[in-house]
Write an enzyme that holds these catalytic residues in place. Structure first.
Site, PDB file in Angstrom:
ATOM      1  N   TYR A  42       0.850  -1.201   0.000  1.00  0.00           N
ATOM      2  CA  TYR A  42       0.000   0.000   0.000  1.00  0.00           C
ATOM      3  C   TYR A  42       0.887   1.253   0.000  1.00  0.00           C
ATOM      4  O   TYR A  42       1.586   1.545   0.982  1.00  0.00           O
ATOM      5  CB  TYR A  42      -0.928   0.053   1.227  1.00  0.00           C
ATOM      6  CG  TYR A  42      -1.975  -1.052   1.283  1.00  0.00           C
ATOM      7  CD1 TYR A  42      -2.368  -1.749   0.149  1.00  0.00           C
ATOM      8  CD2 TYR A  42      -2.588  -1.380   2.489  1.00  0.00           C
ATOM      9  CE1 TYR A  42      -3.326  -2.755   0.218  1.00  0.00           C
ATOM     10  CE2 TYR A  42      -3.549  -2.387   2.564  1.00  0.00           C
ATOM     11  CZ  TYR A  42      -3.901  -3.063   1.415  1.00  0.00           C
ATOM     12  OH  TYR A  42      -4.849  -4.058   1.495  1.00  0.00           O
ATOM     13  N   HIS A  88      -0.940 -11.939   0.504  1.00  0.00           N
ATOM     14  CA  HIS A  88      -1.736 -10.953  -0.245  1.00  0.00           C
ATOM     15  C   HIS A  88      -2.144 -11.452  -1.629  1.00  0.00           C
ATOM     16  O   HIS A  88      -2.973 -10.829  -2.289  1.00  0.00           O
ATOM     17  CB  HIS A  88      -0.912  -9.661  -0.393  1.00  0.00           C
ATOM     18  CG  HIS A  88      -1.726  -8.422  -0.512  1.00  0.00           C
ATOM     19  ND1 HIS A  88      -1.194  -7.161  -0.377  1.00  0.00           N
ATOM     20  CD2 HIS A  88      -3.049  -8.213  -0.756  1.00  0.00           C
ATOM     21  CE1 HIS A  88      -2.140  -6.256  -0.537  1.00  0.00           C
ATOM     22  NE2 HIS A  88      -3.277  -6.865  -0.768  1.00  0.00           N
TER      23      HIS A  88
HETATM   24  N1  LIG Z   1      -6.586  -7.797  -1.258  1.00  0.00           N
HETATM   25  C1  LIG Z   1      -6.656  -7.342  -0.026  1.00  0.00           C
HETATM   26  O1  LIG Z   1      -6.033  -7.875   0.869  1.00  0.00           O
HETATM   27  C2  LIG Z   1      -7.531  -6.155   0.290  1.00  0.00           C
HETATM   28  C3  LIG Z   1      -8.366  -5.624  -0.701  1.00  0.00           C
HETATM   29  C4  LIG Z   1      -9.179  -4.559  -0.348  1.00  0.00           C
HETATM   30  C5  LIG Z   1      -9.136  -4.022   0.923  1.00  0.00           C
HETATM   31  N2  LIG Z   1      -8.296  -4.548   1.877  1.00  0.00           N
HETATM   32  C6  LIG Z   1      -8.255  -4.015   3.250  1.00  0.00           C
HETATM   33  O2  LIG Z   1      -9.573  -3.723   3.663  1.00  0.00           O
HETATM   34  C7  LIG Z   1      -9.666  -2.341   4.052  1.00  0.00           C
HETATM   35  C8  LIG Z   1     -11.054  -1.835   3.766  1.00  0.00           C
HETATM   36  O3  LIG Z   1     -11.446  -2.017   2.418  1.00  0.00           O
HETATM   37  P1  LIG Z   1     -11.577  -0.817   1.403  1.00  0.00           P
HETATM   38  O4  LIG Z   1     -10.718   0.288   1.889  1.00  0.00           O
HETATM   39  O5  LIG Z   1     -11.364  -1.348   0.058  1.00  0.00           O
HETATM   40  O6  LIG Z   1     -13.088  -0.393   1.422  1.00  0.00           O
HETATM   41  P2  LIG Z   1     -14.168   0.095   2.482  1.00  0.00           P
HETATM   42  O7  LIG Z   1     -13.693  -0.056   3.849  1.00  0.00           O
HETATM   43  O8  LIG Z   1     -15.410  -0.578   2.088  1.00  0.00           O
HETATM   44  O9  LIG Z   1     -14.309   1.647   2.093  1.00  0.00           O
HETATM   45  C9  LIG Z   1     -13.345   2.542   2.542  1.00  0.00           C
HETATM   46  C10 LIG Z   1     -13.572   3.948   2.001  1.00  0.00           C
HETATM   47  O10 LIG Z   1     -14.860   4.442   2.314  1.00  0.00           O
HETATM   48  C11 LIG Z   1     -14.777   5.815   2.687  1.00  0.00           C
HETATM   49  N3  LIG Z   1     -15.231   5.893   4.093  1.00  0.00           N
HETATM   50  C12 LIG Z   1     -14.858   5.098   5.129  1.00  0.00           C
HETATM   51  N4  LIG Z   1     -15.529   5.416   6.257  1.00  0.00           N
HETATM   52  C13 LIG Z   1     -16.335   6.426   5.937  1.00  0.00           C
HETATM   53  C14 LIG Z   1     -17.273   7.179   6.667  1.00  0.00           C
HETATM   54  N5  LIG Z   1     -17.523   6.936   7.946  1.00  0.00           N
HETATM   55  N6  LIG Z   1     -17.942   8.167   6.030  1.00  0.00           N
HETATM   56  C15 LIG Z   1     -17.724   8.407   4.722  1.00  0.00           C
HETATM   57  N7  LIG Z   1     -16.838   7.721   3.967  1.00  0.00           N
HETATM   58  C16 LIG Z   1     -16.152   6.744   4.564  1.00  0.00           C
HETATM   59  C17 LIG Z   1     -13.326   6.228   2.509  1.00  0.00           C
HETATM   60  O11 LIG Z   1     -13.045   6.681   1.181  1.00  0.00           O
HETATM   61  P3  LIG Z   1     -13.530   8.067   0.570  1.00  0.00           P
HETATM   62  O12 LIG Z   1     -13.586   9.057   1.678  1.00  0.00           O
HETATM   63  O13 LIG Z   1     -12.519   8.392  -0.457  1.00  0.00           O
HETATM   64  O14 LIG Z   1     -14.849   7.731  -0.050  1.00  0.00           O
HETATM   65  C18 LIG Z   1     -12.605   4.916   2.683  1.00  0.00           C
HETATM   66  O15 LIG Z   1     -11.338   4.886   2.072  1.00  0.00           O
HETATM   67  C19 LIG Z   1      -8.531  -1.671   3.250  1.00  0.00           C
HETATM   68  O16 LIG Z   1      -8.157  -0.413   3.787  1.00  0.00           O
HETATM   69  C20 LIG Z   1      -7.461  -2.715   3.378  1.00  0.00           C
HETATM   70  O17 LIG Z   1      -6.854  -2.637   4.654  1.00  0.00           O
HETATM   71  C21 LIG Z   1      -7.506  -5.618   1.559  1.00  0.00           C
END
Ligand SMILES: NC(=O)c1ccc[n+]([C@@H]2O[C@H](COP(=O)([O-])OP(=O)(O)OC[C@H]3O[C@@H](n4cnc5c(N)ncnc54)[C@H](OP(=O)(O)O)[C@@H]3O)[C@@H](O)[C@H]2O)c1
Length: 334
Positions: free
Chosen positions: A67, A136
């Site tokens: 990341y 990963h």
């Molecule tokens: N292959 C893998 O291992 C993999 C893949 C995906 C994710 N992950 C892990 O999972 C975590 C979470 O998944 P994700 O980041 O893809 O998606 P998510 O948690 O579904 O969405 C996160 C995004 O939503 C917005 N957000 C979060 N809380 C909020 C709130 N309270 N109010 C308004 N907007 C909010 C933010 O972006 P904005 O403000 O820009 O909208 C944030 O970056 C990642 O950070 C990572 O650690 C791992």
């Protein structure tokens, strides 16, 4: 044990029921010619977000070496410095990268690489052990499992990691990894718009934590993106790669917006925000889930940590949601 904590599978590690996803705070990097970060970030804001989350009871932090090609681990390490005894830290290995050009370069799951990657992550984080070390490469060949487990068990023995898991959406791969004595978790996609009963069954069978990535459908479940929203091109959602389901061509996918509208009132009942309702669904879905919402600002940290206070949705609400989503069977369950 209150609703605010969960046990991380067989590791016995106690974590807050809501974690912190640190992908976005890594800032920009590229993968296969496309942006793989979430646009520009302000490191001071990221540090403030991590500390706010910690102050509000969030103790589980998930990052990856790739990341921001190391930047997320560095920023997280800075934010957590002096407070390592309060947290459980998860990071990932297996994707190779060039930090000079901030570019993903490939994959490597060989034992020698795992050891080097682990030491490099420890260095960037600024700590002496990783609590949960995750593979990963979601589709890594199952034939390599024994070799990887052996390498990871050595790291456990040396005290460099405490437990490990696979970040994969494939229940068979998760089950194969579970034969490792210190395998404690699988990280996989799960949210109220995309259920995964087969993976949750594997978690029950093998006593694994279900660490939930994308718990807010990459932001769609916060309700702030509508039909007319267009994500910037330097954001991974703006130049949406093929695998992305919740955003297509830089816009929220209409079928998921329709699903969200169908359940909005239930998610926001009891004074919850939409994000808190979506996280409450995950907490109610299984006693093993640990959602890790991506967090970029102190405000988001506050709102998402607030889901700890609200706790799981009630069983009747879960049933209502299930009924309301039946006509929208666009997402296949795994
Ligand atoms: N292959 C893998 O291992 C993999 C893949 C995906 C994710 N992950 C892990 O999972 C975590 C979470 O998944 P994700 O980041 O893809 O998606 P998510 O948690 O579904 O969405 C996160 C995004 O939503 C917005 N957000 C979060 N809380 C909020 C709130 N309270 N109010 C308004 N907007 C909010 C933010 O972006 P904005 O403000 O820009 O909208 C944030 O970056 C990642 O950070 C990572 O650690 C791992």
């Amino acid at each position: 044990m209150t609703d605010s904590f969960r046990i991380l599978g067989r590791s016995g590690l106690r974590v807050s029921a809501i974690g912190f996803g640190a992908w976005a705070i890594g800032g920009p990097f590229m993968a296969r010619g496309k942006p793989a970060g979430w646009g520009q970030v302000d490191d001071e804001e990221s540090v403030a977000a991590v500390r706010r989350a910690l102050d509000l009871g969030v103790t589980f932090f998930d990052t990856a070496d790739v990341y921001g090609t190391g930047h997320s681990e560095r920023v997280l390490g800075r934010a957590l410095s002096g407070r390592w005894d309060e947290v459980v830290i998860a990071t990932k290995f297996g994707l190779t990268f060039d930090a000079a050009t901030r570019t993903l370069t490939g994959e490597d799951t060989s034992p020698g690489y795992i050891r080097r990657a682990c030491r490099a992550s420890l260095e960037r984080l600024g700590t002496d052990h990783i609590d949960l070390y995750q593979l990963h490469v979601g589709d890594a060949p199952p034939e390599r499992v024994d070799e990887m487990i052996a390498a990871l068990e050595e790291l456990v023995e040396e005290g460099l990691i405490r437990a490990y898991g696979w970040s994969t959406n494939d229940p068979e791969r998760a089950a194969a990894f579970a034969k490792g004595p210190h395998c404690a978790a699988v990280q996989h996609d799960l949210n109220v718009l995309h259920d995964t009963p087969a993976m949750l069954a594997v978690c029950d069978t093998h006593e694994l934590a279900s660490v939930n990535r994308g718990p807010l459908a990459m932001g769609l479940l916060t309700g702030k993106y509508g039909r007319d929203s267009r994500l910037p091109m330097d954001d991974v959602r703006g130049d949406s790669p093929q695998w992305m389901t919740f955003f297509k061509d830089g816009r929220p996918a209409p079928e998921f917006l329709a699903m969200l509208e169908a359940i909005r009132d239930i998610l926001t009942s009891d004074g919850r925000t939409l994000a808190q309702g979506a996280l409450g669904w995950l907490l109610a879905r299984s006693g093993r889930t640990v959602p890790i919402p991506g967090i970029r600002t102190a405000d988001q940290a506050e709102q998402n940590a607030g889901a700890l206070r609200h706790g799981p949705l009630a069983q009747a609400q879960m049933e209502q949601i299930h009924e309301l989503l039946q006509p929208h069977a666009v997402v296949k369950s795994q």
